[in-house]
Design an enzyme around this catalytic site. Sequence first.
Site, mmCIF file in Angstrom:
data_model
loop_
_atom_site.group_PDB
_atom_site.id
_atom_site.type_symbol
_atom_site.label_atom_id
_atom_site.label_comp_id
_atom_site.label_asym_id
_atom_site.label_seq_id
_atom_site.Cartn_x
_atom_site.Cartn_y
_atom_site.Cartn_z
ATOM 1 N N HIS A 1 1.438 2.294 -3.751
ATOM 2 C CA HIS A 1 0.386 3.059 -4.143
ATOM 3 C C HIS A 1 0.402 4.492 -3.493
ATOM 4 O O HIS A 1 0.123 5.688 -4.194
ATOM 5 C CB HIS A 1 -0.952 2.249 -3.697
ATOM 6 N N GLU B 1 0.756 -1.276 0.002
ATOM 7 C CA GLU B 1 -0.024 0.173 0.234
ATOM 8 C C GLU B 1 0.948 1.259 -0.070
ATOM 9 O O GLU B 1 0.542 2.532 -0.540
ATOM 10 C CB GLU B 1 -0.852 0.010 1.149
#
Length: 339
Positions: free
Chosen positions: A24, A21
Amino acid sequence: MSLINIIIAIIVLGIIVLIHELGHFILAKLNGVKVEEFAIGMGPKILGIKGKETQYSIRILPIGGYVNMTGEQEKSDDPRAYCNKSPLRRLSIVAAGPIMNLLLAIILYCIVANVTGFASPKISGFTANSAAKEAGVKVNDVIVKADNSSIHTWDDFSLKMLLNKGKTINITVKRNNQIKSFNVKPIKNEKENRYMVGIAPTVVSKPSIIESISYGGSETVTMIKEVFLSFKMLFTGQLSAKDVSGPVSIVRVTGAAASAGFINLINFMAFLSANVGMFNLLPFPALDGGYVILFVIQIITGKKIDDDKVGIVTTIGFALLMALMVVVTIKDVLYPLKI
Protein backbone atom coordinates in the site's frame (compact mmCIF):
# COMPACT_ATOMS: atom_id res chain seq x y z
CA MET A 1 1.54 -22.27 24.61
CA SER A 2 5.15 -21.21 25.26
CA LEU A 3 6.50 -17.68 25.21
CA ILE A 4 8.92 -18.57 22.39
CA ASN A 5 6.01 -19.77 20.23
CA ILE A 6 4.21 -16.48 20.80
CA ILE A 7 7.34 -14.48 19.91
CA ILE A 8 7.92 -16.50 16.73
CA ALA A 9 4.26 -16.10 15.73
CA ILE A 10 4.45 -12.33 16.31
CA ILE A 11 7.59 -12.11 14.14
CA VAL A 12 6.04 -14.21 11.34
CA LEU A 13 2.76 -12.30 11.36
CA GLY A 14 4.68 -9.02 11.65
CA ILE A 15 6.63 -9.79 8.47
CA ILE A 16 3.43 -10.71 6.60
CA VAL A 17 1.71 -7.52 7.76
CA LEU A 18 4.83 -5.45 6.97
CA ILE A 19 4.92 -6.76 3.39
CA HIS A 20 1.18 -6.14 2.99
CA GLU A 21 1.31 -2.56 4.24
CA LEU A 22 4.53 -1.93 2.30
CA GLY A 23 2.56 -2.68 -0.87
CA HIS A 24 0.00 0.00 0.00
CA PHE A 25 2.78 2.40 1.02
CA ILE A 26 4.90 2.01 -2.13
CA LEU A 27 1.95 2.43 -4.50
CA ALA A 28 0.71 5.41 -2.50
CA LYS A 29 4.09 7.08 -2.92
CA LEU A 30 4.28 6.16 -6.62
CA ASN A 31 0.83 7.71 -7.14
CA GLY A 32 1.84 10.91 -5.36
CA VAL A 33 -0.33 10.38 -2.27
CA LYS A 34 0.83 11.90 1.03
CA VAL A 35 1.26 9.19 3.68
CA GLU A 36 0.89 10.49 7.24
CA GLU A 37 1.67 7.24 9.08
CA PHE A 38 3.00 3.77 8.30
CA ALA A 39 2.16 1.52 11.25
CA ILE A 40 2.73 -2.11 12.14
CA GLY A 41 0.33 -3.27 14.85
CA MET A 42 -2.68 -1.54 16.33
CA GLY A 43 -3.42 0.37 19.53
CA PRO A 44 -1.03 2.61 21.49
CA LYS A 45 2.32 3.44 19.89
CA ILE A 46 5.40 1.87 21.51
CA LEU A 47 8.01 3.05 19.01
CA GLY A 48 8.01 5.77 16.36
CA ILE A 49 10.36 7.51 13.94
CA LYS A 50 9.44 10.68 12.08
CA GLY A 51 10.52 10.75 8.44
CA LYS A 52 10.36 13.66 6.02
CA GLU A 53 6.57 13.64 6.06
CA THR A 54 5.61 10.16 7.32
CA GLN A 55 5.49 8.83 10.87
CA TYR A 56 6.81 5.24 11.02
CA SER A 57 5.53 3.42 14.10
CA ILE A 58 5.18 0.09 15.85
CA ARG A 59 2.05 -0.32 17.94
CA ILE A 60 1.40 -2.59 20.88
CA LEU A 61 -1.20 -5.03 19.47
CA PRO A 62 0.33 -7.36 16.83
CA ILE A 63 -2.95 -7.90 14.98
CA GLY A 64 -2.46 -5.87 11.81
CA GLY A 65 -1.21 -2.56 10.57
CA TYR A 66 -2.19 0.37 8.40
CA VAL A 67 -1.05 3.10 6.04
CA ASN A 68 -2.79 6.36 6.97
CA MET A 69 -3.05 8.59 3.91
CA THR A 70 -4.21 12.20 3.73
CA GLY A 71 -7.80 12.27 2.53
CA GLU A 72 -8.43 8.59 3.20
CA GLN A 73 -10.96 9.07 5.99
CA GLU A 74 -12.03 12.65 5.29
CA LYS A 75 -12.35 15.12 2.45
CA SER A 76 -9.32 17.25 1.66
CA ASP A 77 -8.37 20.02 -0.75
CA ASP A 78 -4.78 18.78 -0.85
CA PRO A 79 -4.02 17.69 -4.45
CA ARG A 80 -1.91 14.87 -2.95
CA ALA A 81 -4.86 13.55 -0.94
CA TYR A 82 -5.99 9.98 -1.55
CA CYS A 83 -9.59 11.09 -2.08
CA ASN A 84 -8.53 13.37 -4.96
CA LYS A 85 -6.82 10.64 -6.95
CA SER A 86 -8.53 8.82 -9.80
CA PRO A 87 -10.34 5.50 -9.11
CA LEU A 88 -7.64 3.68 -11.11
CA ARG A 89 -4.84 5.10 -8.93
CA ARG A 90 -6.74 4.28 -5.74
CA LEU A 91 -7.42 0.79 -7.08
CA SER A 92 -3.68 0.22 -7.59
CA ILE A 93 -2.96 1.37 -4.02
CA VAL A 94 -5.61 -0.88 -2.48
CA ALA A 95 -4.73 -3.97 -4.53
CA ALA A 96 -0.98 -3.65 -3.91
CA GLY A 97 -1.18 -4.99 -0.33
CA PRO A 98 -2.73 -8.39 -1.14
CA ILE A 99 -0.61 -8.70 -4.29
CA MET A 100 2.54 -8.22 -2.19
CA ASN A 101 1.39 -11.05 0.10
CA LEU A 102 0.94 -13.33 -2.90
CA LEU A 103 4.38 -12.37 -4.21
CA LEU A 104 5.87 -13.11 -0.78
CA ALA A 105 4.21 -16.53 -0.84
CA ILE A 106 5.73 -17.24 -4.28
CA ILE A 107 9.20 -16.22 -3.08
CA LEU A 108 8.96 -18.32 0.10
CA TYR A 109 7.73 -21.38 -1.79
CA CYS A 110 10.65 -20.88 -4.21
CA ILE A 111 13.05 -20.98 -1.25
CA VAL A 112 11.43 -24.15 0.11
CA ALA A 113 11.59 -25.84 -3.31
CA ASN A 114 15.21 -24.83 -3.83
CA VAL A 115 16.30 -26.17 -0.43
CA THR A 116 14.20 -29.32 -0.06
CA GLY A 117 12.96 -30.09 -3.57
CA PHE A 118 9.30 -30.74 -4.31
CA ALA A 119 6.84 -33.40 -5.43
CA SER A 120 5.44 -33.03 -8.94
CA PRO A 121 2.29 -34.63 -10.40
CA LYS A 122 4.44 -36.82 -12.65
CA ILE A 123 3.89 -40.46 -11.69
CA SER A 124 7.02 -42.28 -10.50
CA GLY A 125 5.45 -45.53 -9.37
CA PHE A 126 2.49 -47.37 -7.89
CA THR A 127 1.56 -48.95 -4.59
CA ALA A 128 0.47 -52.57 -4.31
CA ASN A 129 -3.02 -53.18 -5.74
CA SER A 130 -3.00 -49.73 -7.35
CA ALA A 131 -6.40 -48.75 -8.76
CA ALA A 132 -4.74 -46.24 -11.11
CA LYS A 133 -2.39 -48.86 -12.55
CA GLU A 134 -5.29 -51.26 -13.07
CA ALA A 135 -7.14 -48.50 -14.95
CA GLY A 136 -4.24 -48.03 -17.39
CA VAL A 137 -2.23 -45.18 -15.91
CA LYS A 138 1.53 -45.60 -16.46
CA VAL A 139 4.81 -44.45 -14.92
CA ASN A 140 5.95 -41.02 -16.25
CA ASP A 141 2.36 -39.96 -17.00
CA VAL A 142 1.82 -36.36 -15.86
CA ILE A 143 -1.52 -35.67 -14.19
CA VAL A 144 -3.07 -32.55 -15.73
CA LYS A 145 -6.70 -32.86 -14.57
CA ALA A 146 -8.79 -34.66 -11.99
CA ASP A 147 -12.56 -34.52 -12.53
CA ASN A 148 -12.05 -31.49 -14.83
CA SER A 149 -10.09 -29.61 -12.13
CA SER A 150 -6.68 -28.49 -13.38
CA ILE A 151 -3.74 -30.08 -11.59
CA HIS A 152 -0.57 -27.98 -11.40
CA THR A 153 1.06 -29.38 -8.26
CA TRP A 154 1.04 -32.65 -6.34
CA ASP A 155 -0.82 -30.80 -3.58
CA ASP A 156 -3.63 -30.10 -6.07
CA PHE A 157 -4.08 -33.82 -6.61
CA SER A 158 -3.57 -34.70 -2.94
CA LEU A 159 -6.35 -32.32 -1.93
CA LYS A 160 -8.64 -33.78 -4.57
CA MET A 161 -8.05 -37.26 -3.18
CA LEU A 162 -8.33 -36.10 0.43
CA LEU A 163 -11.88 -34.93 -0.27
CA ASN A 164 -12.79 -38.04 -2.26
CA LYS A 165 -15.49 -40.14 -0.62
CA GLY A 166 -14.98 -43.24 -2.71
CA LYS A 167 -16.44 -41.85 -5.92
CA THR A 168 -14.90 -42.80 -9.26
CA ILE A 169 -12.47 -40.07 -10.30
CA ASN A 170 -11.59 -39.17 -13.87
CA ILE A 171 -7.83 -38.68 -14.16
CA THR A 172 -6.46 -36.95 -17.26
CA VAL A 173 -2.76 -37.43 -17.97
CA LYS A 174 -0.23 -36.25 -20.50
CA ARG A 175 1.72 -39.13 -22.04
CA ASN A 176 4.29 -38.48 -24.78
CA ASN A 177 2.50 -35.24 -25.72
CA GLN A 178 -0.83 -37.08 -25.92
CA ILE A 179 -3.77 -36.53 -23.57
CA LYS A 180 -5.43 -39.62 -22.13
CA SER A 181 -8.23 -40.00 -19.57
CA PHE A 182 -8.95 -42.85 -17.18
CA ASN A 183 -11.83 -43.50 -14.79
CA VAL A 184 -10.33 -44.76 -11.53
CA LYS A 185 -12.25 -46.18 -8.57
CA PRO A 186 -10.32 -45.23 -5.39
CA ILE A 187 -9.64 -47.85 -2.73
CA LYS A 188 -10.06 -46.96 0.94
CA ASN A 189 -6.91 -46.96 3.03
CA GLU A 190 -8.23 -48.10 6.40
CA LYS A 191 -5.07 -47.03 8.23
CA GLU A 192 -5.30 -43.42 6.98
CA ASN A 193 -9.12 -43.49 6.73
CA ARG A 194 -9.22 -42.00 3.24
CA TYR A 195 -9.53 -43.10 -0.35
CA MET A 196 -6.46 -43.47 -2.57
CA VAL A 197 -5.68 -44.47 -6.16
CA GLY A 198 -2.23 -45.87 -5.39
CA ILE A 199 0.23 -43.61 -7.18
CA ALA A 200 3.47 -41.92 -6.13
CA PRO A 201 4.68 -38.51 -7.32
CA THR A 202 8.05 -37.72 -8.84
CA VAL A 203 10.29 -35.91 -6.37
CA VAL A 204 12.41 -33.16 -7.93
CA SER A 205 15.27 -33.16 -5.41
CA LYS A 206 17.52 -30.53 -7.03
CA PRO A 207 15.30 -28.13 -8.97
CA SER A 208 16.72 -25.39 -11.17
CA ILE A 209 15.94 -21.75 -10.45
CA ILE A 210 13.28 -21.81 -13.19
CA GLU A 211 11.71 -24.97 -11.71
CA SER A 212 11.72 -23.40 -8.22
CA ILE A 213 10.04 -20.23 -9.48
CA SER A 214 7.49 -22.29 -11.41
CA TYR A 215 6.77 -24.34 -8.29
CA GLY A 216 6.45 -21.17 -6.17
CA GLY A 217 3.86 -19.74 -8.54
CA SER A 218 1.96 -23.02 -8.92
CA GLU A 219 1.89 -23.71 -5.18
CA THR A 220 0.58 -20.20 -4.52
CA VAL A 221 -2.19 -20.77 -7.07
CA THR A 222 -2.98 -24.04 -5.25
CA MET A 223 -3.30 -22.14 -1.96
CA ILE A 224 -5.62 -19.60 -3.64
CA LYS A 225 -7.86 -22.41 -4.88
CA GLU A 226 -7.90 -23.92 -1.39
CA VAL A 227 -9.10 -20.62 0.09
CA PHE A 228 -12.06 -20.53 -2.30
CA LEU A 229 -12.74 -24.22 -1.71
CA SER A 230 -12.71 -23.68 2.07
CA PHE A 231 -15.31 -20.92 1.81
CA LYS A 232 -17.43 -23.05 -0.51
CA MET A 233 -17.31 -25.97 1.93
CA LEU A 234 -18.08 -23.66 4.86
CA PHE A 235 -21.15 -22.16 3.19
CA THR A 236 -22.40 -25.55 1.93
CA GLY A 237 -22.09 -27.14 5.37
CA GLN A 238 -19.17 -29.45 4.50
CA LEU A 239 -17.12 -27.60 7.12
CA SER A 240 -18.35 -26.49 10.52
CA ALA A 241 -17.47 -23.43 12.59
CA LYS A 242 -15.12 -25.67 14.62
CA ASP A 243 -12.97 -26.09 11.50
CA VAL A 244 -12.29 -22.34 11.29
CA SER A 245 -9.07 -21.23 12.96
CA GLY A 246 -8.12 -17.83 14.36
CA PRO A 247 -5.19 -16.05 16.03
CA VAL A 248 -4.72 -18.54 18.87
CA SER A 249 -4.53 -21.51 16.50
CA ILE A 250 -2.18 -19.60 14.20
CA VAL A 251 0.19 -19.02 17.11
CA ARG A 252 0.09 -22.70 18.05
CA VAL A 253 0.61 -23.95 14.49
CA THR A 254 3.39 -21.42 13.90
CA GLY A 255 5.15 -22.68 17.01
CA ALA A 256 4.75 -26.28 15.87
CA ALA A 257 6.12 -25.39 12.42
CA ALA A 258 9.11 -23.64 14.00
CA SER A 259 9.79 -26.68 16.20
CA ALA A 260 9.81 -28.86 13.06
CA GLY A 261 12.61 -26.76 11.52
CA PHE A 262 13.29 -23.47 9.79
CA ILE A 263 12.16 -24.66 6.32
CA ASN A 264 8.86 -25.91 7.78
CA LEU A 265 8.37 -22.48 9.31
CA ILE A 266 9.09 -20.82 5.94
CA ASN A 267 6.61 -23.18 4.27
CA PHE A 268 3.90 -22.32 6.81
CA MET A 269 4.71 -18.62 6.47
CA ALA A 270 4.16 -18.91 2.70
CA PHE A 271 0.83 -20.62 3.38
CA LEU A 272 -0.21 -17.81 5.76
CA SER A 273 0.89 -15.06 3.37
CA ALA A 274 -1.09 -16.58 0.48
CA ASN A 275 -4.16 -16.89 2.72
CA VAL A 276 -3.84 -13.31 4.00
CA GLY A 277 -3.50 -12.05 0.43
CA MET A 278 -6.57 -13.90 -0.81
CA PHE A 279 -8.67 -13.15 2.28
CA ASN A 280 -8.00 -9.44 1.83
CA LEU A 281 -9.10 -9.65 -1.82
CA LEU A 282 -12.52 -11.01 -0.88
CA PRO A 283 -15.25 -8.54 -2.00
CA PHE A 284 -16.32 -7.69 1.55
CA PRO A 285 -16.68 -4.15 3.02
CA ALA A 286 -13.61 -3.02 5.03
CA LEU A 287 -11.37 -5.52 3.21
CA ASP A 288 -9.17 -4.46 0.30
CA GLY A 289 -11.35 -6.56 -2.01
CA GLY A 290 -14.39 -4.48 -1.10
CA TYR A 291 -12.60 -1.32 -2.22
CA VAL A 292 -11.35 -3.06 -5.37
CA ILE A 293 -14.96 -3.79 -6.38
CA LEU A 294 -15.95 -0.21 -5.51
CA PHE A 295 -13.24 1.34 -7.68
CA VAL A 296 -13.88 -1.09 -10.56
CA ILE A 297 -17.54 -0.01 -10.54
CA GLN A 298 -16.48 3.66 -10.54
CA ILE A 299 -14.06 3.06 -13.44
CA ILE A 300 -16.75 1.27 -15.49
CA THR A 301 -19.62 3.67 -14.77
CA GLY A 302 -17.58 6.86 -14.53
CA LYS A 303 -19.69 7.84 -11.50
CA LYS A 304 -18.41 8.49 -7.99
CA ILE A 305 -20.18 6.64 -5.18
CA ASP A 306 -21.15 8.82 -2.22
CA ASP A 307 -18.32 8.75 0.36
CA ASP A 308 -20.74 8.89 3.31
CA LYS A 309 -22.55 5.76 2.12
CA VAL A 310 -19.22 4.01 1.54
CA GLY A 311 -18.14 5.02 5.05
CA ILE A 312 -21.29 3.57 6.63
CA VAL A 313 -20.98 0.25 4.77
CA THR A 314 -17.26 0.06 5.60
CA THR A 315 -17.91 0.70 9.31
CA ILE A 316 -20.52 -2.05 9.39
CA GLY A 317 -18.16 -4.40 7.57
CA PHE A 318 -15.31 -3.63 9.97
CA ALA A 319 -17.58 -4.24 12.98
CA LEU A 320 -18.63 -7.61 11.54
CA LEU A 321 -14.99 -8.57 10.96
CA MET A 322 -14.06 -7.65 14.54
CA ALA A 323 -17.03 -9.64 15.84
CA LEU A 324 -15.93 -12.61 13.71
CA MET A 325 -12.39 -12.35 15.11
CA VAL A 326 -13.75 -12.40 18.68
CA VAL A 327 -15.97 -15.41 17.95
CA VAL A 328 -13.15 -17.34 16.24
CA THR A 329 -10.75 -16.52 19.10
CA ILE A 330 -13.26 -17.86 21.65
CA LYS A 331 -13.67 -20.97 19.48
CA ASP A 332 -9.86 -21.40 19.42
CA VAL A 333 -9.81 -21.40 23.22
CA LEU A 334 -12.80 -23.72 23.68
CA TYR A 335 -12.01 -26.07 20.79
CA PRO A 336 -8.22 -25.89 20.21
CA LEU A 337 -6.88 -27.12 16.89
CA LYS A 338 -5.24 -30.54 17.17
CA ILE A 339 -1.65 -30.50 15.90
